[in-house]
Design an enzyme around this catalytic site. Structure first.
Site, short mmCIF file in Angstrom:
data_model
loop_
_atom_site.label_atom_id
_atom_site.label_comp_id
_atom_site.label_asym_id
_atom_site.label_seq_id
_atom_site.Cartn_x
_atom_site.Cartn_y
_atom_site.Cartn_z
N TRP A 120 0.90 -1.15 0.00
CA TRP A 120 0.00 0.00 0.00
C TRP A 120 0.93 1.20 0.00
CZ3 TRP A 120 -1.20 3.83 3.89
CH2 TRP A 120 -2.26 4.67 3.52
N GLY A 169 6.13 0.03 6.87
CA GLY A 169 6.41 1.12 7.81
C GLY A 169 7.04 2.27 7.04
N LYS A 222 -19.14 4.52 4.83
CA LYS A 222 -19.28 3.29 4.04
C LYS A 222 -19.51 3.63 2.56
CE LYS A 222 -18.19 1.72 6.87
NZ LYS A 222 -17.02 1.27 7.38
#
Ligand code: BG6
Length: 606
Positions: A74, A101, A480
């Site tokens: 990501w 990280g 959502k």
């Protein structure tokens, strides 16, 4: 966050590595890569795209090996490109590393390495690790010493793993703040960002702590302190989840499966060991001031807690988004800071808790992942037992947390004698009816919600309105819609509309209003006023309400009528409608339901 997986075994591990990194894909899916040891040389394959697409495109399963590491990314530093995909290999090809990280001092390290002649091919922070290992190995001719030296110069957060052709049967790994754990099998060892990396092959986990590193080979492992280089004795944690629970179980998407699991996860929440809850209630009763924390969905869980605790205990309990906590909160040894976190790894929430702890405050949490960083940091933790939540969009975990917080609020109000035992028992009965109520709504209203969502899926602007405790419900339901359907939805208090936002009402703005049951008289009537304000401007209103057919029929443009329920649990039933409305809208818009673009299940970086 990213996913790290690694395996070293007696036989070929390529398929195990694929399964492991696939199970971690919910942690990030911008790009994927593997490093495998073949004939004592490192082979690296990596590309943008999801795990399955990558493995198929590069035919990776056919690359047999007994040791390897894999990564699903990501993106934090550096665009989503093949060059920026992990693993990164050293210039001499003898080290390959994966990382989750942020190496906060990577720029000065990179500048120094470039001056020393190292060539960088990516824009990432992680690549410095590969070159540092090579550089320090050349000094010591010892992989472990090169690793310790590398760990001593990097700052920031990391979970990392590497392999080296100098020690072709070992995986080296370490962590600081980002999660990392070992899977201990017979004649095979795993490393992973969480249990899902190896849950299919062993339930014996060793959870690494900050400042530790580990060396794995197929028949042994050792954990050591980075500082002392002494061996550290670590307990084996038995994983309670079974791998089947982590699978889709016949549903088209994890999101729908996890929405439909809610009757069960609410029952699990209600069956938690009372002493665990009572210990947390005791902390609230002793604290001079208490805060609720969370981010994203769990900030709205914290906001829900603010309302339910303040209402039942008749005392104000603030909620703060974790990333704002340090700027806002004033805590000391008389304070309690309580967070909600599904993953138990969210950087912002971890940082806020550590700040609170440094000020002497007591800290507690409700989390879904046992052994997670938050679970192990706090003074008291409630493990909510909702089972793995694989969809990036949180549903069952959030609802269970709200149920647990309702129970905590009831217990605190009873302990403070603000409510009677009779009222407490009435509320408890309402909670015990909730699983069946939600099962009924799922069975009888899903089709109608699906049709509504399809009918209005072209709507690009939604206002989500709720008053009182329905405001956090509106916020969460709106989130959502944004997360899974990529549709703009703004949650706001019903009373807020007339102070400005009303000017937006026109044919392109649609409102969904979460209407309390009539028994909740004040909230009910004020919510109807908000609806009237919109309708008076010919605005569209979808009313989600508990009033029998026909009572306010000209009030709504569309309405979804829910069965009569106890007012205490009505907001939670409304949330399920919001979850389904977003899900079916996303289906109509052909979105990637379980892995929406740009998101990750939990963000373990600043
Ligand atoms: C975000 C996730 O990154 O983190 C959200 O996309 C989640 O779904 C939020 O609600 C908080 O995560 P957690 O694990 O602390 O509840």
């Amino acid at each position: 966050m990213c996913g790290i997986s690694g395996a070293v075994g007696l036989n070929n591990i390529s398929e195990l590595l694929f399964e492991g990194i696939k199970n971690l894909e919910y942690r990030g899916y911008d790009s994927c890569g593997v490093a495998l040891m073949k004939n004592n040389r490192i082979l690296v394959k990596k590309d943008i795209g999801g795990v399955e697409e990558f493995y198929r495109k590069h035919n990776v399963i056919q690359l047999k090996s007994k040791i390897g590491i894999a990564h699903t990314r990501w993106a934090t530093h550096g665009k989503v490109t093949q060059e920026n995909t992990h693993p990164f290999i050293s210039s001499d090809g003898n080290f390959a590393v994966v990382h989750n990280g942020i190496i906060s001092n990577y720029r000065p390290l990179r500048d120094k390495l470039k001056k020393e002649g190292f060539n960088f091919r990516s824009g990432t922070d992680t690549e410095v690790l590969a070159h540092l290992l090579e550089k320090f190995y050349k000094c010591s001719r010892n992989v472990e010493k090169a690793f310790i030296k590398t760990l001593s110069v990097i700052e920031g957060t990391f979970a990392l793993a590497f392999i080296s052709s100098y020690l072709p049967e070992q995986i080296f790994c370490a962590k600081r703040e980002s999660p990392l754990m070992l899977g201990i099998g017979d004649e095979i060892k795993f490393v992973g960002s969480d249990f899902n990396a190896f849950i299919d092959h062993t339930k014996n986990a060793v959870i690494l702590d900050d400042g530790e590193y580990a060396i794995l080979s197929r028949d042994a492992y050792v954990v050591k302190s980075i500082l002392s280089e002494e061996e550290v004795t670590k307990p084996i944690t038995k994983i309670e989840w079974d791998s089947e629970t982590s699978k889709k179980g016949g549903y088209p998407h994890y999101m729908l499966k996890e929405i439909y699991e809610q009757p069960q996860t609410i029952s699990n929440a209600l069956d938690l060991e009372p002493s665990g809850l009572d210990g947390v209630v005791d902390m609230f009763s002793k604290a001079r001031n208490s805060y609720f924390l969370g981010v994203g969905t769990t900030y709205y869980v914290a906001k829900y807690a603010k309302y339910i605790f303040s209402q039942l205990s008749q005392e104000f309990f603030p909620s703060i988004s974790s990333d704002e906590f340090q700027a806002l909160a004033n805590v000391d040894k008389h304070s309690l800071v309580f967070c909600a976190s599904q993953s138990g790894e969210t950087f912002d929430t971890l940082s806020a808790l550590k700040h609170a702890k440094s000020k002497g405050a007591r800290i507690a949490a409700v989390v879904n992942v046992m052994g997670s960083s938050i679970a192990r940091l706090v003074d008291k933790v409630i493990i909510q037992g909702s089972g793995p939540e694989i969809c990036v969009i949180s549903t069952k975990a959030a609802l269970s947390q709200m149920v647990i917080l309702t129970l905590l609020a009831m217990k605190l109000a009873l302990k403070k004698k603000v409510i009677t035992r009779k009222t407490y028992n009435q509320h408890l009965q309402a909670l015990r009816e909730l699983p069946e109520i939600i099962q009924g709504v799922l069975n009888e209203r899903s089709g109608f919600i699906h049709r509504l969502a399809s009918k209005y899926s072209a709507s690009r602007n939604w206002l989500y309105l709720g008053r009182g405790v329905y405001y956090p419900i509106a916020l969460e339901a709106a989130l959502k819609m944004k997360e899974v359907a990529y549709v703009h939805a703004e949650g706001m208090p019903g009373g807020f509309l007339k102070h400005g936002t009303l000017a937006m009402i026109d044919d392109d703005v649609f409102s969904i209003v979460f209407v309390p049951p009539p028994e909740d008289k004040v909230l009910y009537e004020s919510t109807l006023h908000s609806i009237e304000e919109i309708r008076a401007r010919s605005g569209f209103v979808l009313g989600i309400h508990f009033t029998p057919q026909g009572k306010n029929q000209d009030l709504y443009s569309e309405e979804l009528i829910l069965p009569k329920v106890p007012p205490l649990v009505a907001p939670l039933v409304q949330l399920v409608i919001g979850q389904l409305f977003a899900y079916f809208t996303a289906i109509s818009l052909k979105r990637n339901i379980d892995k929406p673009r740009f998101l990750a299940k939990s963000v373990t970086v600043a």
